[in-house]
Design a protein around this motif. Structure first.
Motif, PDB file in Angstrom:
ATOM      1  N   TRP A  36      51.978  30.419  34.884  1.00 28.55           N
ATOM      2  CA  TRP A  36      52.048  31.842  35.185  1.00 28.55           C
ATOM      3  C   TRP A  36      51.667  32.606  33.915  1.00 28.55           C
ATOM      4  O   TRP A  36      52.184  32.314  32.835  1.00 28.55           O
ATOM      5  CB  TRP A  36      53.453  32.249  35.620  1.00 28.55           C
ATOM      6  N   PHE A  37      50.774  33.565  34.096  1.00 31.90           N
ATOM      7  CA  PHE A  37      50.377  34.462  33.020  1.00 31.90           C
ATOM      8  C   PHE A  37      50.630  35.893  33.504  1.00 31.90           C
ATOM      9  O   PHE A  37      50.801  36.132  34.696  1.00 31.90           O
ATOM     10  CB  PHE A  37      48.893  34.288  32.691  1.00 31.90           C
ATOM     11  N   ARG A  38      50.611  36.825  32.574  1.00 31.54           N
ATOM     12  CA  ARG A  38      50.755  38.227  32.979  1.00 31.54           C
ATOM     13  C   ARG A  38      49.903  39.110  32.084  1.00 31.54           C
ATOM     14  O   ARG A  38      49.610  38.758  30.933  1.00 31.54           O
ATOM     15  CB  ARG A  38      52.212  38.679  32.932  1.00 31.54           C
ATOM     16  N   GLN A  39      49.535  40.263  32.643  1.00 29.79           N
ATOM     17  CA  GLN A  39      48.752  41.235  31.889  1.00 29.79           C
ATOM     18  C   GLN A  39      49.313  42.614  32.131  1.00 29.79           C
ATOM     19  O   GLN A  39      49.267  43.135  33.255  1.00 29.79           O
ATOM     20  CB  GLN A  39      47.278  41.183  32.284  1.00 29.79           C
ATOM     21  N   ALA A  40      49.850  43.198  31.077  1.00 34.52           N
ATOM     22  CA  ALA A  40      50.380  44.552  31.132  1.00 34.52           C
ATOM     23  C   ALA A  40      49.246  45.538  30.899  1.00 34.52           C
ATOM     24  O   ALA A  40      48.201  45.171  30.347  1.00 34.52           O
ATOM     25  CB  ALA A  40      51.466  44.720  30.085  1.00 34.52           C
ATOM     26  N   PRO A  41      49.431  46.799  31.299  1.00 31.92           N
ATOM     27  CA  PRO A  41      48.395  47.817  31.080  1.00 31.92           C
ATOM     28  C   PRO A  41      47.987  47.894  29.618  1.00 31.92           C
ATOM     29  O   PRO A  41      48.843  47.900  28.723  1.00 31.92           O
ATOM     30  CB  PRO A  41      49.074  49.105  31.545  1.00 31.92           C
ATOM     31  N   TYR A  94      50.968  39.711  37.446  1.00 36.77           N
ATOM     32  CA  TYR A  94      51.289  38.303  37.205  1.00 36.77           C
ATOM     33  C   TYR A  94      50.281  37.423  37.940  1.00 36.77           C
ATOM     34  O   TYR A  94      50.024  37.607  39.128  1.00 36.77           O
ATOM     35  CB  TYR A  94      52.706  37.999  37.679  1.00 36.77           C
ATOM     36  N   TYR A  95      49.740  36.459  37.195  1.00 38.13           N
ATOM     37  CA  TYR A  95      48.717  35.563  37.719  1.00 38.13           C
ATOM     38  C   TYR A  95      49.220  34.119  37.713  1.00 38.13           C
ATOM     39  O   TYR A  95      49.856  33.674  36.757  1.00 38.13           O
ATOM     40  CB  TYR A  95      47.459  35.634  36.857  1.00 38.13           C
ATOM     41  N   CYS A  96      48.862  33.420  38.747  1.00 36.50           N
ATOM     42  CA  CYS A  96      49.113  31.990  38.847  1.00 36.50           C
ATOM     43  C   CYS A  96      47.822  31.260  38.464  1.00 36.50           C
ATOM     44  O   CYS A  96      46.720  31.730  38.783  1.00 36.50           O
ATOM     45  CB  CYS A  96      49.508  31.655  40.280  1.00 36.50           C
ATOM     46  N   ALA A  97      47.963  30.135  37.772  1.00 41.11           N
ATOM     47  CA  ALA A  97      46.802  29.380  37.345  1.00 41.11           C
ATOM     48  C   ALA A  97      47.082  27.888  37.466  1.00 41.11           C
ATOM     49  O   ALA A  97      48.242  27.466  37.415  1.00 41.11           O
ATOM     50  CB  ALA A  97      46.450  29.734  35.905  1.00 41.11           C
ATOM     51  N   ILE A 107      47.186  28.443  26.700  1.00 36.20           N
ATOM     52  CA  ILE A 107      45.863  29.036  26.533  1.00 36.20           C
ATOM     53  C   ILE A 107      45.218  29.251  27.892  1.00 36.20           C
ATOM     54  O   ILE A 107      45.128  28.333  28.713  1.00 36.20           O
ATOM     55  CB  ILE A 107      44.973  28.134  25.678  1.00 36.20           C
ATOM     56  N   GLN A 108      44.729  30.460  28.122  1.00 35.72           N
ATOM     57  CA  GLN A 108      44.086  30.782  29.399  1.00 35.72           C
ATOM     58  C   GLN A 108      42.946  29.829  29.729  1.00 35.72           C
ATOM     59  O   GLN A 108      42.783  29.408  30.879  1.00 35.72           O
ATOM     60  CB  GLN A 108      43.504  32.195  29.363  1.00 35.72           C
ATOM     61  N   GLY A 109      42.163  29.512  28.728  1.00 33.35           N
ATOM     62  CA  GLY A 109      40.969  28.712  28.954  1.00 33.35           C
ATOM     63  C   GLY A 109      41.241  27.300  29.439  1.00 33.35           C
ATOM     64  O   GLY A 109      40.332  26.627  29.919  1.00 33.35           O
ATOM     65  N   ALA A 110      42.480  26.874  29.336  1.00 33.85           N
ATOM     66  CA  ALA A 110      42.840  25.529  29.804  1.00 33.85           C
ATOM     67  C   ALA A 110      43.002  25.480  31.312  1.00 33.85           C
ATOM     68  O   ALA A 110      43.157  24.405  31.887  1.00 33.85           O
ATOM     69  CB  ALA A 110      44.125  25.071  29.135  1.00 33.85           C
ATOM     70  N   TYR A 111      42.986  26.645  31.952  1.00 32.19           N
ATOM     71  CA  TYR A 111      43.214  26.736  33.402  1.00 32.19           C
ATOM     72  C   TYR A 111      41.948  27.216  34.100  1.00 32.19           C
ATOM     73  O   TYR A 111      41.615  28.399  34.023  1.00 32.19           O
ATOM     74  CB  TYR A 111      44.366  27.693  33.686  1.00 32.19           C
ATOM     75  N   PRO A 112      41.262  26.362  34.816  1.00 33.01           N
ATOM     76  CA  PRO A 112      40.033  26.772  35.489  1.00 33.01           C
ATOM     77  C   PRO A 112      40.254  27.494  36.814  1.00 33.01           C
ATOM     78  O   PRO A 112      39.340  28.148  37.333  1.00 33.01           O
ATOM     79  CB  PRO A 112      39.300  25.449  35.731  1.00 33.01           C
ATOM     80  N   TYR A 113      41.455  27.411  37.363  1.00 35.32           N
ATOM     81  CA  TYR A 113      41.716  28.000  38.676  1.00 35.32           C
ATOM     82  C   TYR A 113      42.744  29.120  38.555  1.00 35.32           C
ATOM     83  O   TYR A 113      43.803  28.930  37.958  1.00 35.32           O
ATOM     84  CB  TYR A 113      42.242  26.941  39.650  1.00 35.32           C
ATOM     85  N   TRP A 114      42.407  30.263  39.174  1.00 33.09           N
ATOM     86  CA  TRP A 114      43.249  31.456  39.049  1.00 33.09           C
ATOM     87  C   TRP A 114      43.412  32.163  40.382  1.00 33.09           C
ATOM     88  O   TRP A 114      42.499  32.162  41.218  1.00 33.09           O
ATOM     89  CB  TRP A 114      42.633  32.442  38.057  1.00 33.09           C
ATOM     90  N   GLY A 115      44.570  32.785  40.574  1.00 32.48           N
ATOM     91  CA  GLY A 115      44.773  33.670  41.700  1.00 32.48           C
ATOM     92  C   GLY A 115      44.347  35.086  41.358  1.00 32.48           C
ATOM     93  O   GLY A 115      43.906  35.358  40.238  1.00 32.48           O
ATOM     94  N   GLN A 116      44.524  35.992  42.320  1.00 31.65           N
ATOM     95  CA  GLN A 116      44.112  37.377  42.139  1.00 31.65           C
ATOM     96  C   GLN A 116      45.187  38.234  41.488  1.00 31.65           C
ATOM     97  O   GLN A 116      44.905  39.354  41.052  1.00 31.65           O
ATOM     98  CB  GLN A 116      43.732  37.985  43.495  1.00 31.65           C
ATOM     99  N   GLY A 117      46.395  37.747  41.430  1.00 27.10           N
ATOM    100  CA  GLY A 117      47.469  38.476  40.764  1.00 27.10           C
ATOM    101  C   GLY A 117      48.348  39.258  41.723  1.00 27.10           C
ATOM    102  O   GLY A 117      47.930  39.632  42.821  1.00 27.10           O
ATOM    103  N   THR A 118      49.576  39.500  41.278  1.00 28.09           N
ATOM    104  CA  THR A 118      50.514  40.314  42.033  1.00 28.09           C
ATOM    105  C   THR A 118      51.222  41.252  41.061  1.00 28.09           C
ATOM    106  O   THR A 118      51.608  40.839  39.965  1.00 28.09           O
ATOM    107  CB  THR A 118      51.522  39.433  42.805  1.00 28.09           C
ATOM    108  N   GLN A 119      51.368  42.515  41.454  1.00 24.09           N
ATOM    109  CA  GLN A 119      51.904  43.537  40.556  1.00 24.09           C
ATOM    110  C   GLN A 119      53.429  43.521  40.560  1.00 24.09           C
ATOM    111  O   GLN A 119      54.069  43.592  41.622  1.00 24.09           O
ATOM    112  CB  GLN A 119      51.423  44.926  40.976  1.00 24.09           C
TER     113      GLN A 119
END
Length: 124
Positions: A36-41, A94-97, A107-119
């Motif tokens: 799980w990763f996340r990206q804030a504004p 929040y993104y699942c990978a 590291i993000q680059g270690a995950y080739p598969y990603w979801g679209q995210g949920t707020q």
């Protein structure tokens, strides 16, 4: 194609709890390492939690350790993120990978598969 679909994001008050789900299209996810990763504004995407395939363990960002728990149900091909004691600083998409690596990577680059995210929005 390996697809990931997150759900469970919503508006919650400070101190509240929330569980995110990540449903996958894989025949079996038991061998995949999930993250799980996340990206804030206005911020970069950051690692939150990961769970290695084949029961090889979990890892958490320092900012969520003790509050968040990652788990998986291989029979349902689903990964969960239980989030407790939420604060406004947890507000993010929040993104699942998924990765075929055997151990958790932050590291993000270690995950080739990603979801679209949920707020997830935590109000003060």
């Amino acid at each position: 194609q390996f697809q990931l679909v997150e759900s469970g994001g919503t508006l919650v008050q400070t101190g509240g709890s929330l569980q995110l789900s990540c449903a996958t299209s894989a025949g079996t996810i038991s061998r995949y390492t999930m993250g799980w990763f996340r990206q804030a504004p206005d911020k970069g995407r950051e690692f939150v939690a990961g769970i290695a395939g084949l029961g090889r363990g979990t890892d958490y960002a320092e900012s969520v350790a003790g509050r968040f728990t990652i788990s998986r149900d291989n029979a349902k091909n689903t990964v969960y993120l239980q989030m407790n004691s939420l604060t406004p600083e947890d507000t993010a998409v929040y993104y699942c990978a998924a990765s075929t690596r055997s151990t958790v990577s932050t590291i993000q680059g270690a995950y080739p598969y990603w979801g679209q995210g949920t707020q997830v929005t935590v109000s003060s």
